[in-house]
Design an enzyme around this catalytic site. Structure first.
Site, short mmCIF file in Angstrom:
data_model
loop_
_atom_site.label_atom_id
_atom_site.label_comp_id
_atom_site.label_asym_id
_atom_site.label_seq_id
_atom_site.Cartn_x
_atom_site.Cartn_y
_atom_site.Cartn_z
N LYS A 51 0.84 -1.21 0.00
CA LYS A 51 0.00 0.00 0.00
C LYS A 51 0.88 1.25 0.00
O LYS A 51 0.60 2.22 -0.70
CB LYS A 51 -0.94 -0.02 1.21
CG LYS A 51 -2.04 -1.07 1.07
CD LYS A 51 -2.85 -1.28 2.34
CE LYS A 51 -3.79 -2.47 2.18
NZ LYS A 51 -4.57 -2.79 3.38
N GLN A 95 -4.72 -1.96 9.64
CA GLN A 95 -4.61 -3.27 8.99
C GLN A 95 -5.20 -4.36 9.88
O GLN A 95 -4.89 -4.44 11.07
CB GLN A 95 -3.14 -3.56 8.65
CG GLN A 95 -2.93 -4.76 7.77
CD GLN A 95 -3.52 -4.64 6.37
OE1 GLN A 95 -3.62 -3.54 5.82
NE2 GLN A 95 -3.94 -5.74 5.79
N ASP A 118 -11.15 2.46 3.98
CA ASP A 118 -11.36 1.01 3.89
C ASP A 118 -12.84 0.67 3.70
O ASP A 118 -13.18 -0.45 3.35
CB ASP A 118 -10.89 0.33 5.19
CG ASP A 118 -9.58 -0.43 5.02
OD1 ASP A 118 -9.29 -0.85 3.90
OD2 ASP A 118 -8.89 -0.60 6.04
N1 GUN Z 1 -6.86 -7.19 5.99
C1 GUN Z 1 -7.18 -7.89 4.88
N2 GUN Z 1 -7.73 -7.07 3.95
C2 GUN Z 1 -7.74 -5.84 4.49
C3 GUN Z 1 -8.17 -4.59 4.00
O1 GUN Z 1 -8.68 -4.42 2.89
N3 GUN Z 1 -8.01 -3.54 4.86
C4 GUN Z 1 -7.47 -3.68 6.09
N4 GUN Z 1 -7.38 -2.60 6.87
N5 GUN Z 1 -7.07 -4.84 6.58
C5 GUN Z 1 -7.20 -5.91 5.76
#
Ligand code: GUN
Length: 291
Positions: A51, A95, A118
């Protein structure tokens, strides 16, 4: 035919980078995304790093806040509140998964909906369900755009989603049934208690698999010519330098022979999920600076 998520994602990243350049040329600061990573989960570290790299590539500012495994829920909530009140930040993600002693629900609800890139907050999910403009969570958003870029007809088609998670299956099913394009599908949601799963998958014009079980769907379960979207990405032990290979939820070799379109793993849905996050961050920035 392969749905090349990586290629499509790179193309969209270039488009975003041009937009960011134009913004910065007007004297406005670049969009800024903050990611919080609690603990040492290997896969999470990789995701967060990807990211950050994507942010760099499109010209966003990004900040990674790394907190130790033993961070308390209160400490994390305080950090989120600080970011909620920081005008220099457009979007925030925490996350997942989080260590067991921290409530994921409390954390996702603590993020201000205006910074919820998100799309996990109840407000974002509520708006999505009602067909209102909002942040769509990254994976479903990425899939929608992949279908769109490949001009895959969805109107009137039968879309079968396997998996009903809050992050993928559920929002995906809502998006595919909504009025819009891609959308306007008849949607069936299958899950672990579905009986005679194959009867449903065989009816799917668009089959979206998000169960987290490697090679769960095999070619004999796929309708001839269907579009198969594989959301799975599981590390399976292997005798190579990394010690693992990435496997999707679909048995690629058998499904590819039957499907009209199919996403590979890796290089399919994965890169597209990051695009959704970038676009949400840009959207948040635009809401702040363009009203
Ligand atoms: N863990 C797995 N996929 C995601 C996501 O799209 N966002 C976040 N914050 N954690 C994740």
């Amino acid at each position: 035919m392969l749905l090349k998520g990586k290629e499509t994602a790179n193309q969209i990243k270039e488009e975003i980078a041009k937009e960011v350049e134009a913004i910065v040329n007007t004297g406005v600061r670049a969009p800024h995304l903050v990611a919080i990573l609690v603990g040492e989960d290997g896969a999470s570290k990789t995701y967060v790093k990807n990211k950050e790299l994507a942010c760099q590539k499109v010209g966003f500012s990004s900040t990674l806040i790394r907190l130790p495994e033993e961070t308390t829920e209160e400490e994390l909530l305080n950090k989120i509140e600080e970011i909620n009140n920081d005008d220099s930040i457009d979007g925030m993600i925490v996350q997942l998964p989080l260590p067991k002693h921290i409530s994921e629900n409390k954390v996702t609800q603590a993020i201000h909906p205006a910074k919820d890139v998100d799309g996990f907050h109840d407000v974002s999910i509520g708006k999505l369900t009602k067909g209102q403009d909002t942040f769509i969570s990254a994976t479903p958003y990425g899939i929608i755009q992949l279908l769109d870029r490949y001009n895959i007809e969805t109107k009137g088609k039968h879309c079968v989603v396997i998996g009903r998670s809050n992050i993928v299956g559920r929002p995906m099913s809502i998006l595919m049934s909504r009025s819009g394009n891609p959308g306007n599908c008849t949607v069936t949601v299958c899950h672990r208690h579905t009986q005679n799963l194959e009867a449903f998958t065989k009816m799917a014009d668009i089959l979206i698999v998000a169960v987290g079980i490697p090679e769960f769907v095999t070619g004999d379960m796929v309708k001839e010519g269907a579009t198969v979207i594989d959301v799975g990405i599981t590390r399976v032990d292997a005798d190579n330098s990394k010690g693992y290979v990435l496997k999707g939820d679909v048995h690629f070799d058998s499904a590819e022979k039957v499907a009209g379109y199919i996403t590979p793993v890796p290089g399919g849905v994965g890169p597209m999920t990051i695009i959704g996050l970038m676009q949400n961050t840009l959207k948040s920035h635009q809401a702040k600076f363009n009203g």
